[in-house]
Enzyme design. Structure first.
Site, mmCIF file in Angstrom:
data_model
loop_
_atom_site.group_PDB
_atom_site.id
_atom_site.type_symbol
_atom_site.label_atom_id
_atom_site.label_comp_id
_atom_site.label_asym_id
_atom_site.label_seq_id
_atom_site.Cartn_x
_atom_site.Cartn_y
_atom_site.Cartn_z
ATOM 1 N N GLY A 72 0.620 -1.146 0.081
ATOM 2 C CA GLY A 72 0.153 0.174 0.131
ATOM 3 C C GLY A 72 0.895 1.105 0.055
ATOM 4 O O GLY A 72 0.558 2.234 -0.455
ATOM 5 N N SER A 73 1.999 1.164 0.787
ATOM 6 C CA SER A 73 2.866 2.318 0.734
ATOM 7 C C SER A 73 3.245 2.769 -0.614
ATOM 8 O O SER A 73 3.523 3.897 -0.960
ATOM 9 C CB SER A 73 3.939 2.358 1.903
ATOM 10 N N CYS A 326 4.823 4.269 19.070
ATOM 11 C CA CYS A 326 6.100 3.546 20.020
ATOM 12 C C CYS A 326 7.018 2.744 19.068
ATOM 13 O O CYS A 326 8.225 2.756 19.441
ATOM 14 C CB CYS A 326 5.461 2.728 20.977
HETATM 15 N N1 PLP Z 1 -2.495 3.210 4.083
HETATM 16 C C1 PLP Z 1 -3.227 2.835 5.162
HETATM 17 C C2 PLP Z 1 -4.604 3.478 5.548
HETATM 18 C C3 PLP Z 1 -2.836 1.834 6.170
HETATM 19 O O1 PLP Z 1 -3.643 1.294 7.178
HETATM 20 C C4 PLP Z 1 -1.421 1.078 5.699
HETATM 21 C C5 PLP Z 1 -1.076 0.176 6.263
HETATM 22 O O2 PLP Z 1 -1.450 0.058 7.959
HETATM 23 C C6 PLP Z 1 -0.869 1.579 4.581
HETATM 24 C C7 PLP Z 1 -1.481 2.547 3.994
HETATM 25 C C8 PLP Z 1 0.470 1.082 4.226
HETATM 26 O O3 PLP Z 1 0.071 -0.407 3.566
HETATM 27 P P1 PLP Z 1 1.368 -1.339 3.293
HETATM 28 O O4 PLP Z 1 1.555 -1.954 4.872
HETATM 29 O O5 PLP Z 1 1.036 -2.444 2.342
HETATM 30 O O6 PLP Z 1 2.639 -0.740 2.960
#
Ligand code: PLP
Length: 397
Positions: A72-73, A326
């Site tokens: 996602g990042s 944290c």
């Molecule tokens: N965006 C949101 C809203 C998330 O909750 C997360 C992960 O916790 C991410 C992006 C990042 O996703 P990833 O862990 O696949 O990089």
């Protein structure tokens, strides 16, 4: 103590048996590189394209609008940097986002500020919801992009994405949403909701870690993010994670076709947990009571230190998380809780319990039995609690 309750499904989820089964052949027999011309390589290519079609269908997109990424990042980085840099060529240098985005979005926007972009961080108010009229008011003729998450990962509040999409469309501004937490929880239709780009991640919906996707509406100008080979139609180099992608598609198919059942199961469990924890003195539900993810329960307890609460829950077999940063070694409270206006001291006493497909009513019973005595114990050791309980210390909430 043998009982284990995993209540951190917003952090990650277990790979489901169906997903694992779909993936295994691509590690064992069909391990060819999809770019190779011989049959072992080509055998991996068709499933890759089938996976693209499956993900597209789940979002109401066309297969040629789906790009696979590593998480996602990465999807967020590509969407935001890619659109911003492409729009700069048209003289646009303004981005609109919110103060409570995931760091994948916030830190990306901050990096773009260093490149000369101007960023508006909209407020999200006490219920954790962005007001569409404030998005509209922030748009200028320099606005390159609006990026607003579909649902918040800490407090679960669901944003009015279709309304914001319509506003962006009316103003001719590109609209990206980080839907990492929303997939499988709310109905998403990128065309009907006027979403130009959408990020998602496999490991939140029972696919493995290390695979994600970005939807880019055809016609939207986006610079490439990862230079390399010709994979992903020349836009994202790197040998495809075929097994992960097949797993992601299977997980999307399941998650998006079972939204109604998931909501029917999880919302009563969530609300029972919220009702039980609300009985604790000086407790505060974070986020909107109804416009929230079906599995999200987020509370602050005055006079309690969040990290101690998590450690004590862990000793009782419950995995949960706090809003505070944290893990980064910082003692700062969560930017999300501060963005909704909680005082630092109160934001420190937060816990997020996120329920998912594998949780049961017994899990809810167990949390409700276990958490209140932990809070009582921590308060009995707190130098502040006496003042809070007697009303000598009050917080503006
Ligand atoms: N965006 C949101 C809203 C998330 O909750 C997360 C992960 O916790 C991410 C992006 C990042 O996703 P990833 O862990 O696949 O990089």
């Amino acid at each position: 103590m043998d009982r284990k309750v995993y209540a951190d499904n917003a952090a990650t989820t277990a790979v489901s048996p169906q997903v694992l089964e779909a993936m295994l052949p691509f590690y064992k027999e069909v391990y060819g590189n999809p770019s190779s011309l011989y049959s072992l390589g080509q055998a991996a290519k068709a499933p890759l394209e089938e996976a693209r079609a499956t993900v597209a269908k789940a979002l109401g997109a066309n297969p040629n609008e789906i790009y696979f990424t590593s998480c996602g990042s990465e999807s967020d980085n590509w969407a935001i940097k890619g659109v911003a840099r492409a729009q700069r060529k048209k003289g646009k240098n303004h981005i609109i986002t919110t103060a409570f985005e995931h760091h994948a979005v916030l830190h990306t926007c901050q990096a773009l500020e260093k490149e000369g972009f101007e960023v508006t961080y909209l407020p999200v108010h006490r219920n954790g919801i962005v007001r569409p009229e404030e998005v509209e008011a922030a748009i200028t003729d320099k606005t390159a992009l609006v990026t607003i998450m579909y649902a918040n990962n800490e407090i679960g509040s669901i944003q009015p994405i279709p309304e914001i999409g319509a506003i962006c469309k009316a103003h001719g501004v590109v609209f990206h949403t980080d839907a990492v937490q929303a997939v499988g929880a709310v109905e998403i239709d990128v065309k009907a909701q006027n979403i130009d780009l959408l990020s998602l991640s496999g490991h939140k919906i029972h696919a493995p870690k290390g695979v994600g996707a970005l939807y880019i509406r055809s016609g939207v100008a986006v610079q490439n993010f990862l230079d390399g080979g010709a994979q992903e139609r020349n836009r994202r180099g790197g040998t495809e994670n075929v097994a992960g992608i097949v797993g992601l598609a299977k997980a999307m198919e399941i998650a998006c076709s079972t939204i109604a059942q998931r909501r029917e199961k999880l919302i009563p469990m969530r609300d029972r947990l919220i009702a039980g924890l609300s009985k604790i003195e000086k407790s505060h539900l974070n986020g909107d009571p109804t416009q929230r993810l079906p599995g999200n329960v987020s509370f602050c307890f005055e006079g309690v230190e969040g990290e101690s609460m998590l450690l004590m829950l862990d000793l009782k077999g419950i995995s949960a998380s706090s809003g505070s940063a944290c893990t980064s070694g910082s003692l700062d409270p969560s930017h999300v809780l501060l963005a909704i206006g909680l005082p630092h001291e109160v934001a420190h006493g937060s816990v997020r319990l996120s329920l998912g497909d594998y949780n049961t009513e017994e899990d809810v019973d167990y949390i409700l039995e276990t958490l209140p005595p932990i809070i009582e114990r921590l308060r009995s050791m707190s130098p502040l609690w006496e003042g809070i309980a007697s009303g000598k210390i009050t917080y503006d909430i």
